[in-house]
Enzyme design. Structure first.
Site, short mmCIF file in Angstrom:
data_model
loop_
_atom_site.label_atom_id
_atom_site.label_comp_id
_atom_site.label_asym_id
_atom_site.label_seq_id
_atom_site.Cartn_x
_atom_site.Cartn_y
_atom_site.Cartn_z
N LYS A 104 0.80 -1.24 -0.07
CA LYS A 104 -0.02 -0.02 -0.05
C LYS A 104 0.88 1.05 -0.05
O LYS A 104 1.02 1.74 1.10
CB LYS A 104 -1.00 -0.09 1.37
CG LYS A 104 -2.08 0.82 1.03
CD LYS A 104 -2.97 0.35 2.02
CE LYS A 104 -4.36 1.50 2.07
NZ LYS A 104 -5.35 1.56 0.80
N1 PMP Z 1 -7.80 -1.90 -3.32
C1 PMP Z 1 -7.04 -0.87 -3.19
C2 PMP Z 1 -6.31 -0.62 -4.45
C3 PMP Z 1 -7.28 -0.06 -2.20
O1 PMP Z 1 -6.63 1.09 -2.04
C4 PMP Z 1 -8.05 -0.36 -0.94
C5 PMP Z 1 -8.10 0.56 0.26
N2 PMP Z 1 -8.87 1.59 -0.16
C6 PMP Z 1 -8.67 -1.59 -0.94
C7 PMP Z 1 -8.50 -2.44 -2.21
C8 PMP Z 1 -9.40 -2.05 0.26
O2 PMP Z 1 -8.68 -2.32 1.15
P1 PMP Z 1 -9.29 -2.10 2.80
O3 PMP Z 1 -10.22 -3.00 2.92
O4 PMP Z 1 -7.92 -2.89 3.43
O5 PMP Z 1 -9.36 -0.54 2.92
#
Ligand code: PMP
Length: 289
Positions: A149
């Protein structure tokens, strides 16, 4: 608003980072988006763990232990007196020389912003989203793993621009083999004949914390969930489709590339998961107050 930078608090106006920070110069850094529900920080440990995993992958040493960082996040929530909030936890590579070399950056910056959450309009949850597949492919894992991330979201932003240019709020992104990966800021799921499907993490997706939570909720209630190699054909012919993410929670999808999904409204499995997720999110989590 009180913003923490390396444990010191600043106002929104005075919180600053260096223009030599490689987070700014190269998108060299990592982050997490975390929700606070009813004064409880949801899935905090999972977010901290994922942050450290991202850090390991980009060879960034976070200058704090997991316990210390967890405490700092809770303190920031408390100081901002927000019982329902969105936390942005960022670790930048820090200031260095203008060259790429990350090892010239000696002081990673740990930033914690606690803000009000901007939600998708309620209509999206009631009626469901219309989305399209876009031409911008998801980063190939061998170049920049979508499991990191990172502060460089250009891949997702380019896809988001394509969706917005078509008048739609979200885009389905394919990987370089043409398989479905995820949306620009959310993971994707389908439901067919009572079974729940989602692209495997090896399809080039962020290992979403909401994704994992929804998989757990579904399995705990006796449903079968299968991480798969997903094609657009699978989505077009699904009974239901929904997206998951920290900010979006669970949002139904009712039309993809002009194809109506199922009956064209939020499906009953989606609605049941939305209800269960809401209940869990409001009762679980690390108490900040
Ligand atoms: N995919 C991407 C590319 C993201 O940036 C996010 C978070 N906004 C998610 C999936 C979802 O992840 P999470 O459930 O951990 O927020």
């Amino acid at each position: 608003m009180k913003i923490s930078i390396n444990g010191k608090y600043y106002s929104k106006r005075t919180a600053k980072v260096s223009v030599f920070d490689h987070g700014l110069l190269y998108g060299d850094g990592i982050f997490e988006g975390i929700r606070v529900y009813n004064g409880r920080v949801f899935k905090l440990r999972d977010h901290i763990d994922r942050l450290y995993e991202s850090a390991t992958s980009i060879m960034l040493e976070i200058p704090a232990s997991k316990d210390k960082l967890t405490g700092d996040v809770i303190r920031a929530v408390r100081l901002n007196k927000l019982k329902n909030a969105y936390i942005r936890l960022i670790v930048t590579r820090g200031a260095g020389s203008l060259g790429l070399n990350p090892f010239t950056c000696r002081n990673p910056q740990i930033i914690i912003i606690v803000d009000k959450i901007i939600l998708y309009p309620p209509r999206f949850y009631r009626e469901g989203l219309t989305v399209i597949t876009v031409g911008t492919q998801r980063n190939i894992a061998e170049a920049v793993s979508p499991r990191i991330k990172s502060l460089n979201y250009l891949n997702n932003i380019l896809a988001k621009i394509e969706a917005l240019n078509s008048g739609l709020p979200e885009a389905v992104m394919l990987n370089s083999f043409g398989f479905v990966s995820e949306c620009t800021g959310d993971n994707i799921f389908t439901v067919r004949k009572g079974v729940i499907f989602t692209p495997s993490i090896y399809m080039g997706v962020l290992e979403g914390i909401t994704r994992a939570c929804v998989i757990d909720i579904a399995r705990d209630s006796g449903m079968v969930v299968k991480p798969i190699v997903m094609t657009r054909h699978d989505i077009y012919n699904a009974d239901e489709c929904f997206l998951t993410g920290t900010a979006a929670e669970i949002v139904p999808v009712v039309k993809v590339d002009g194809r109506k999904i199922g009956l064209g409204g939020p499906g009953h499995v989606t609605k049941s998961l939305m209800k269960k997720f809401k209940k869990l999110a409001r009762s679980e989590g690390v108490l900040a107050f």
